[in-house]
Design a protein around this motif. Structure first.
Motif, PDB file in Angstrom:
ATOM      1  N   SER B 150       0.884  -1.482  -0.019  1.00 14.87           N
ATOM      2  CA  SER B 150       0.028  -0.094  -0.732  1.00 14.87           C
ATOM      3  C   SER B 150       1.674   1.426  -0.161  1.00 14.87           C
ATOM      4  O   SER B 150       0.507   2.112  -1.317  1.00 14.87           O
ATOM      5  CB  SER B 150      -1.206  -0.412   1.629  1.00 14.87           C
ATOM      6  OG  SER B 150      -1.489   1.529   1.466  1.00 14.87           O
ATOM      7  N   HIS B 151       1.738   1.212   0.956  1.00 18.23           N
ATOM      8  CA  HIS B 151       2.657   2.365   0.743  1.00 18.23           C
ATOM      9  C   HIS B 151       3.111   2.976  -0.195  1.00 18.23           C
ATOM     10  O   HIS B 151       3.399   4.090  -0.535  1.00 18.23           O
ATOM     11  CB  HIS B 151       3.366   2.308   2.474  1.00 18.23           C
ATOM     12  CG  HIS B 151       4.199   3.538   2.339  1.00 18.23           C
ATOM     13  ND1 HIS B 151       4.168   4.976   3.244  1.00 18.23           N
ATOM     14  CD2 HIS B 151       5.959   3.252   1.976  1.00 18.23           C
ATOM     15  CE1 HIS B 151       5.262   5.305   2.866  1.00 18.23           C
ATOM     16  NE2 HIS B 151       6.446   5.257   2.412  1.00 18.23           N
ATOM     17  N   HIS B 152       3.818   1.861  -1.144  1.00 14.51           N
ATOM     18  CA  HIS B 152       4.944   1.736  -2.597  1.00 14.51           C
ATOM     19  C   HIS B 152       3.533   1.444  -3.142  1.00 14.51           C
ATOM     20  O   HIS B 152       4.523   1.419  -4.464  1.00 14.51           O
ATOM     21  CB  HIS B 152       6.068   0.625  -2.197  1.00 14.51           C
ATOM     22  CG  HIS B 152       6.956   1.101  -1.190  1.00 14.51           C
ATOM     23  ND1 HIS B 152       7.680   2.235  -1.493  1.00 14.51           N
ATOM     24  CD2 HIS B 152       7.013   0.367  -0.392  1.00 14.51           C
ATOM     25  CE1 HIS B 152       8.220   1.979  -0.581  1.00 14.51           C
ATOM     26  NE2 HIS B 152       8.466   0.482   0.014  1.00 14.51           N
ATOM     27  N   GLN B 153       2.320   1.557  -3.789  1.00 15.82           N
ATOM     28  CA  GLN B 153       1.193   1.587  -4.292  1.00 15.82           C
ATOM     29  C   GLN B 153       1.316   0.658  -5.363  1.00 15.82           C
ATOM     30  O   GLN B 153       1.681   1.380  -5.789  1.00 15.82           O
ATOM     31  CB  GLN B 153       1.651   2.532  -4.748  1.00 15.82           C
ATOM     32  CG  GLN B 153       0.539   4.040  -3.504  1.00 15.82           C
ATOM     33  CD  GLN B 153      -0.014   5.095  -4.820  1.00 15.82           C
ATOM     34  OE1 GLN B 153       0.294   5.313  -5.754  1.00 15.82           O
ATOM     35  NE2 GLN B 153       0.408   6.474  -3.366  1.00 15.82           N
ATOM     36  N   ASP B 154       1.918  -0.445  -4.990  1.00 16.53           N
ATOM     37  CA  ASP B 154       2.831  -1.514  -5.971  1.00 16.53           C
ATOM     38  C   ASP B 154       2.016  -3.016  -5.702  1.00 16.53           C
ATOM     39  O   ASP B 154       2.331  -3.315  -4.309  1.00 16.53           O
ATOM     40  CB  ASP B 154       4.293  -1.789  -5.768  1.00 16.53           C
ATOM     41  CG  ASP B 154       4.561  -2.348  -7.313  1.00 16.53           C
ATOM     42  OD1 ASP B 154       3.832  -3.331  -7.658  1.00 16.53           O
ATOM     43  OD2 ASP B 154       5.629  -2.281  -6.930  1.00 16.53           O
ATOM     44  N   THR B 155       0.706  -3.602  -5.633  1.00 17.19           N
ATOM     45  CA  THR B 155       0.038  -4.503  -6.041  1.00 17.19           C
ATOM     46  C   THR B 155       1.378  -5.739  -6.233  1.00 17.19           C
ATOM     47  O   THR B 155       1.294  -6.898  -5.327  1.00 17.19           O
ATOM     48  CB  THR B 155      -1.462  -4.908  -6.302  1.00 17.19           C
ATOM     49  OG1 THR B 155      -0.186  -5.113  -7.403  1.00 17.19           O
ATOM     50  CG2 THR B 155      -2.124  -4.354  -5.758  1.00 17.19           C
TER      51      THR B 155
END
Lengths: 154, 611
Positions: B150-155
């Motif tokens: 979530s923090h790095h917006q990378d699933t």
């Protein structure tokens, strides 16, 4: 003749052999980020769904392209990108309602599933039969029940 | 090719991360993963250093086939000095993290030092950041992975992390990646915690190439087919490793109630049929099977727990699916602690993954605590009021959670069985070798297993050799040294390729050879792979000797050597280690004191290594 990939998520184990095969076929490397088929995982892996271009009849990408870089392969029915013609404007990526044609920064072009010229390597590599090739002109096999809305008959 | 020819060296004390070329001389002599990381460990630290101190080095290593299209190509190994054993620790894991690390361009990731405050590593190809983990310290493995994505917006970020157990130094804390795959054994997670390193989050975009693509793809095609057609592979796909529970029960090698017995009356409540049985309320434990990266076997189980079960009835956060029981978890939460409640076992498995602990060591440590409790050595006053009787399913899940959160008696269980039993003056009740707990096979029924446990360089382990067939055919101690030695060397080689040991359900050395030979530059005859396996085994041995271990550590608890098996095919037998061990040393080219001879070291090219 018109081919397409039939995908049965119930059979997918999320092994990513399809992504490996696709990237190898198109780039000569094993590199899932460059695969044109993607497996999405949900709920700690309880469900995995391979997802790629359906070679849809409407072909929004093809009609949106301002330089006619996307054409229909007469032999397979695949909508395919002519990389020499593509100018990387990304209009097709906006036009496609499924998100299955994507811009690749390292080439400056778009890439999508081209059915590997008629023998999709993802289907060859899939160990469980989750990805198979459909050839509606000659098909006698059952249609994926998921596409018929299995929930409605349950 | 095969290798990325680059490693990443991170010094957490100095706050630096520097890429450097892979030492190809070492890669050619040790292949990758387990072997190559062991060589880097040997060259980069003093084996006598404190396992939990900043001078220990923690290595994440991929193999030359990691990330390729070979089946099971997702493996990576974590190699370090282990706190549980004070010996070399090497735990490998599947999932998708290993391939991602390789795609980011690194064969190995070396972690030195200790960060002054909690940190995590964020790696995207050449961009490496050491970032603050203040927000993550104290979080579970599952919350950590969610927060990072979530923090790095990378699933698609791949995460390997530790839970509170690793932060607080539970001696068998593990490193968990992809929510429920783990570098499980020997306490590698505790080392990560000692370095104040909460997680490694990685994205790789660079891909992997092989030396001879056409030959490689032909080898892939043929070896995939062999796996697809193999009966052993089919059983792994359909039943997972849990199929073993029925055969061990029938054979009388299923360790029960801290190895006091070798057969468990509740085994049929934990076997593959029990996992797939549909209950009157419609619940079925097993949902589906799941593969690790590149794997065409898919032995992983995805299960869920009955929402009405006491463990989760009021805890909807656990009403989702997650990793289910495998043979070792079924053994460690089942027979060895006398519990036959499959939902409780499945929940204990969730807790191990969520908090980052080795289920085998936890289960066997709890089994020892239960024996201490039933003997009256410890009482309710020690156990926070929990009745630690064998068979108490609630005790299993409560203690799993306490240990994972490092609370109350969980802190004692977190010592591991050896330190815990010594603390209570009953060291003989620890079912371990070199401080690491036994896996789910009794060495009175499986004699070679006893020799394998005693000589495994990372402490008791069932995956450092493979002599099941020989063990089930012949229950005398005669002639065991050879299959153990040979399969130890083979296993060390397979563990260094980047592939999973379970492919040996269908493959043998020629199949690995074909893939390595096509993927890597140079000639890779089978003889070279065998020699690499033997070299790795001897290097690990040298590390342990330099760390202070001796031949006296190549032994088994008195229960295996003196107490005859009470039932089963080995009824009346003890493990004949005294017969097997001298033969094994001789076959290895070691002295009677278990030291590799001058000739052996010279033959394997180990003599020039660090003294």
């Amino acid at each position: 003749m018109q081919k397409a990939l039939l995908i049965d998520p119930e059979k997918c184990t999320s092994c990513l052999q399809c992504e490996l095969a696709c990237s190898h076929q198109h780039t000569g490397m094993f590199n899932p980020v460059q695969s044109r088929i993607r497996v999405f995982e949900f709920e700690h892996g309880a469900r995995a769904i391979p997802y790629t271009c359906t070679q849809c009849e409407a072909a929004w990408c093809l009609h949106a392209c301002p330089v006619q870089a996307i054409t229909v392969n007469a032999a397979t029915g695949a909508k395919q990108v002519d990389a020499d013609r593509c100018v990387g404007c990304k209009v097709c990526t906006v036009a496609c309602p499924y998100g299955t044609i994507n811009y690749e920064a390292h080439t400056g072009k778009v890439a999508k599933c081209d059915l590997c010229g008629g023998e999709p390597q993802c289907a060859v590599a899939c160990p469980t039969g989750a990805i198979t090739v459909s050839d509606p002109d000659t098909a006698t096999h059952a249609i994926n029940p998921l596409l018929l809305g299995r929930g409605a008959t349950a | 090719m095969g290798w990325q020819r680059k490693i990443l060296r991170v010094d957490l004390s100095a706050g630096t991360a520097v890429a450097e070329p892979l030492n190809m001389e070492w890669a050619n002599a040790y292949l990758g993963e387990r072997g190559l990381a062991s060589k880097y460990l040997w060259e980069n630290m003093d084996p006598a250093a404190d396992a939990m101190g900043p001078d220990n080095v923690l290595i994440f290593a991929t193999g030359p086939l990691t990330g390729t299209m070979s089946s099971t190509s997702g493996r990576y190994a974590v190699v370090t000095k282990g706190p549980l054993t004070n010996a070399i620790a090497c735990s490998n894991s599947g999932g998708k993290f290993g391939a991602e690390l390789k795609y980011a361009g690194y064969d190995l990731l070396l972690i030195h030092g200790r960060a002054p405050t909690p940190v995590y590593l964020h790696i995207v190809d050449d961009r490496v950041e050491i970032r603050s983990a203040q927000a993550l310290w104290g979080q579970t493995v599952w919350d950590t992975e969610g927060w990072l994505k979530s923090h790095h917006q990378d699933t698609r970020l791949k995460v390997a992390s530790i839970g509170v157990a690793g932060e607080r130094g539970v001696y068998y804390a593990c490193v968990v990646n992809d929510l429920h795959r783990a570098a499980g054994r020997s306490g590698v997670g505790a080392v990560m915690g000692s370095k104040n390193l909460k997680a490694i989050a990685v994205r790789g975009n660079l891909g992997v190439q092989v030396d001879q693509p056409e030959r490689f793809m032909a080898a892939v095609r043929d070896t995939h087919k062999m796996l697809a057609e193999s009966a052993g592979r089919k059983e792994l796909t359909e039943c997972g490793t849990d199929a073993m529970i029925d055969s061990m029960q029938a054979f009388g090698g299923l360790p029960t109630r801290n190895f006091q017995e070798v057969q468990f009356e509740g085994a049929d409540k934990l076997n593959p049929e029990a996992m797939t049985e549909v209950r009157p309320n419609g619940h079925r434990n097993l949902l589906t099977n799941k593969a690790c990266f590149g794997c065409t076997i898919a032995c992983g189980r995805i299960a869920h727990i009955d929402k009405t079960h006491f463990t989760i009835v009021n805890r909807p956060q656990y009403w989702h699916a997650s990793g289910g029981l495998e043979y070792e978890t079924a053994f460690a939460f089942g027979p060895v602690v006398g519990v036959d409640d499959i939902d409780a076992l499945t929940f204990a498995g969730y807790l191990m993954n969520e908090h980052g602990m080795d289920p085998i060591s936890f289960g066997v440590t709890l089994a020892a605590a239960m024996e201490l409790y039933e003997l009256g050595v410890i009482t309710d006053a020690d156990t926070d009021g929990v009745a630690l009787n064998f068979g108490n399913a609630e005790a299993l899940t409560v203690m799993a959670e306490k240990t994972g959160k490092y609370e109350g008696f969980g802190q004692i269980l977190g010592l591991g069985s050896k330190r815990m039993c010594e603390r209570y003056g009953r060291p003989e009740l620890s079912m371990s070798v070199k401080g690491q707990e036994f896996a789910g096979y009794d060495s009175r029924a499986l004699q070679g297993m006893g020799l394998g446990y005693a000589t495994s360089n990372r402490g008791a382990c069932h995956l450092r050799h493979d002599a099941f067939a020989e063990d089930m055919e012949d229950q005398s101690g005669a002639g065991k040294a050879k299959p153990i030695k040979v399969s130890q060397d083979k296993t060390a080689m397979i563990d260094s390729t980047g592939l999973c040991l379970f492919t040996s359900a269908a493959w043998d050395v020629p199949e690995f050879q074909r893939q390595i030979d096509a993927a890597c530059e140079g000639d890779w005859p089978e003889s070279r792979l065998w020699e690499i396996g033997e070299r790795i085994w001897n290097l690990e041995r040298r590390f342990n000797l330099a760390a202070g271990l001796t031949a006296a550590d190549d032994t088994l608890p008195p229960r295996m050597l003196e107490d005859p098996a009470p039932s089963g095919t080995a009824e009346g037998k003890v493990c004949q280690l005294d017969r097997m061990l001298p033969e094994y040393y001789e076959l290895r080219g070691w002295t009677r004191d278990g030291l590799p001879s001058h000739e052996t070291l010279q033959r394997l090219g180990l003599e020039e290594s660090k003294a």
